[in-house]
Design a protein around this motif. Structure first.
Motif, PDB file in Angstrom:
ATOM      1  N   TYR A  67      -9.762   1.688  -0.685  1.00 38.90           N
ATOM      2  CA  TYR A  67     -10.014   1.786  -1.845  1.00 38.90           C
ATOM      3  C   TYR A  67      -9.622   3.179  -2.599  1.00 38.90           C
ATOM      4  CZ  TYR A  67     -12.335   1.976  -6.524  1.00 38.90           C
ATOM      5  OH  TYR A  67     -12.557   2.490  -7.717  1.00 38.90           O
TER       6      TYR A  67
ATOM      7  N   ARG B 238      -7.695   5.109  -1.099  1.00 42.57           N
ATOM      8  CA  ARG B 238      -6.322   5.246  -0.990  1.00 42.57           C
ATOM      9  C   ARG B 238      -5.401   4.827  -2.254  1.00 42.57           C
ATOM     10  NH1 ARG B 238      -3.946   7.747   2.777  1.00 42.57           N
ATOM     11  NH2 ARG B 238      -5.534   7.928   4.237  1.00 42.57           N
ATOM     12  N   GLU B 239      -5.912   3.577  -2.646  1.00 42.87           N
ATOM     13  CA  GLU B 239      -5.166   2.894  -3.506  1.00 42.87           C
ATOM     14  C   GLU B 239      -5.334   3.259  -4.980  1.00 42.87           C
ATOM     15  OE1 GLU B 239      -5.942  -1.742  -5.597  1.00 42.87           O
ATOM     16  OE2 GLU B 239      -6.370  -1.290  -3.417  1.00 42.87           O
ATOM     17  N   ARG B 240      -6.668   4.224  -5.055  1.00 44.64           N
ATOM     18  CA  ARG B 240      -7.050   4.750  -6.364  1.00 44.64           C
ATOM     19  C   ARG B 240      -6.271   5.857  -6.429  1.00 44.64           C
ATOM     20  NH1 ARG B 240     -11.800   7.479  -7.029  1.00 44.64           N
ATOM     21  NH2 ARG B 240     -12.628   7.595  -9.418  1.00 44.64           N
TER      22      ARG B 240
ATOM     23  N   ALA C 282      -0.813  -4.136  -5.923  1.00 42.66           N
ATOM     24  CA  ALA C 282      -1.530  -4.117  -4.581  1.00 42.66           C
ATOM     25  C   ALA C 282      -1.557  -5.779  -4.260  1.00 42.66           C
ATOM     26  CB  ALA C 282      -3.112  -3.711  -4.902  1.00 42.66           C
TER      27      ALA C 282
ATOM     28  N   SER D 138     -10.215  -5.753   3.429  1.00 37.94           N
ATOM     29  CA  SER D 138      -9.580  -4.210   4.019  1.00 37.94           C
ATOM     30  C   SER D 138     -10.199  -4.312   5.390  1.00 37.94           C
ATOM     31  CB  SER D 138     -10.381  -3.230   3.234  1.00 37.94           C
ATOM     32  OG  SER D 138      -9.607  -3.269   1.697  1.00 37.94           O
TER      33      SER D 138
ATOM     34  N   ARG E 187       0.751  -1.198   0.151  1.00 36.15           N
ATOM     35  CA  ARG E 187      -0.103   0.053  -0.063  1.00 36.15           C
ATOM     36  C   ARG E 187       0.874   1.272   0.089  1.00 36.15           C
ATOM     37  NH1 ARG E 187      -3.631  -1.119   4.252  1.00 36.15           N
ATOM     38  NH2 ARG E 187      -1.811  -0.487   5.740  1.00 36.15           N
TER      39      ARG E 187
ATOM     40  N   ASP F  12      -3.254   6.586  -5.305  1.00 39.26           N
ATOM     41  CA  ASP F  12      -2.046   6.547  -5.333  1.00 39.26           C
ATOM     42  C   ASP F  12      -1.643   6.072  -6.787  1.00 39.26           C
ATOM     43  OD1 ASP F  12      -1.270   7.113  -2.969  1.00 39.26           O
ATOM     44  OD2 ASP F  12      -1.253   5.022  -2.237  1.00 39.26           O
ATOM     45  N   THR F  13      -2.608   4.883  -7.457  1.00 46.84           N
ATOM     46  CA  THR F  13      -2.461   4.479  -8.659  1.00 46.84           C
ATOM     47  C   THR F  13      -3.203   5.185  -9.899  1.00 46.84           C
ATOM     48  OG1 THR F  13      -4.293   2.887  -8.417  1.00 46.84           O
ATOM     49  CG2 THR F  13      -2.044   2.149  -7.854  1.00 46.84           C
TER      50      THR F  13
END
Lengths: 200, 200
Positions: free
Chosen positions: B150, B152-154, A105, A145, A98, B156-157
């Motif tokens: 979700y 956070r991941e979105r 991921a 999560s 993360r 970042d990517t």
């Protein structure tokens, strides 16, 4: 050494961990540590690889069952929750994946399998009518999560006396039971008021 | 200044953020910044306070509705997801609360309200028979953690072209629809195989 590194990354994150901390925790000199891993990034990569391999092994173990696909999916999420609780390499790998840019991921290692199982569950009529495999996959992501967040919070604060010693696996089992049968008495979605999406 | 700090903590976490980074992003000298916040901990406290206040305001806004308690709970989670997507103070506060020792969990600011609403939903027959308020509360925690992960991941990517631009709020709405009516075709939990909990 890898175990000490996993523990340090799990607690401090990538930015909050230094090679000198890890060498101290592993009871070795920084020189001895950097003989094996010349940079922190190398060390993090090794922890990620280890966590990923443990996850893959769990995936193979659970998907080998002769049980309905929906049950395999549930068991897989319970196993992932158990790994996050008990295996510091996995927990650390989830956090590193993360926090480090350009790292895949963690869910990339198991979500494709879940999607395949969901299509199978859908085809064989294990899903309620109207329950789309894509939505169940999203539910699975949320639940996983949630299990991680709970494990992490609980590790940091310790179990509170008044909440008892609930394991992330036990919580997830109860949430699954609920989600399988449904929350609402009417069996239908409660009518939307639109407040959340029409807000300012 | 607070906005720059929130953005820095959101991206780098507490350990990965320095006062000099924040002063640079805010376009001011370190001296000017430390005139207001003498330490990084002070600055993090201010961001936490700001995120907590925004959350409280949302809570009051949503709970003021004249709708069934179960619907209010759903709207509240959607609003929390929207805040995490759109409000950097909230997103940063959620991360700081998780990463800093001795900081109350973000969920402490809204979970008590959810529990109260769940008791009301239970009393007035909005929950399916067998759906325990405590289990629905656990589901809510999982879903909220999932929305954060979700988002956070979105962030970042960036959105991937093949998955479309799904918002965390939209995903959560679909997951709720599913959880309210249930995943399983039989309407009953799939029999446990015990693999996950009896494993080695």
């Amino acid at each position: 050494m890898l175990r000490a590194a996993a523990d340090a990354f799990d607690r401090g994150g990538y930015e909050g961990t230094s090679l000198s901390q890890v060498s101290k925790a592993a009871g070795m000199s920084v020189g001895a540590l950097t003989f094996h891993f010349s940079t922190k990034a190398d060390l993090a990569d090794a922890v990620l690889r280890e966590g990923w391999e443990v996850t893959q092994a769990a995936l193979e173990r659970v998907t080998g069952q002769q049980t309905p696909a929906l049950r395999v999916i549930i068991d897989l999420t319970l196993e992932l929750a158990r790994l996050m609780e008990e295996n510091v390499s996995v927990r650390s790998a989830v956090r590193l994946a993360r926090e480090r840019p350009a790292t895949p991921a963690w869910s990339d290692s198991w979500l494709p399998t879940v999607r395949k199982l969901l299509d199978e569950a859908h085809r064989s009529g294990q899903l309620r009518e109207g329950a789309l495999p894509a939505d169940v996959a999203t539910l699975v992501e949320h639940l996983t999560s949630g299990a991680e967040a709970y494990t992490r919070e609980r590790r940091d604060t310790g179990p509170e006396p008044d909440t008892g010693h609930q394991s992330a696996v036990g919580r997830l089992e109860r949430v699954w039971r609920l989600a399988l049968t449904g929350v609402s008495a009417s069996g239908n979605p409660v009518p939307a008021t639109g407040t959340a999406t029409d807000g300012p």
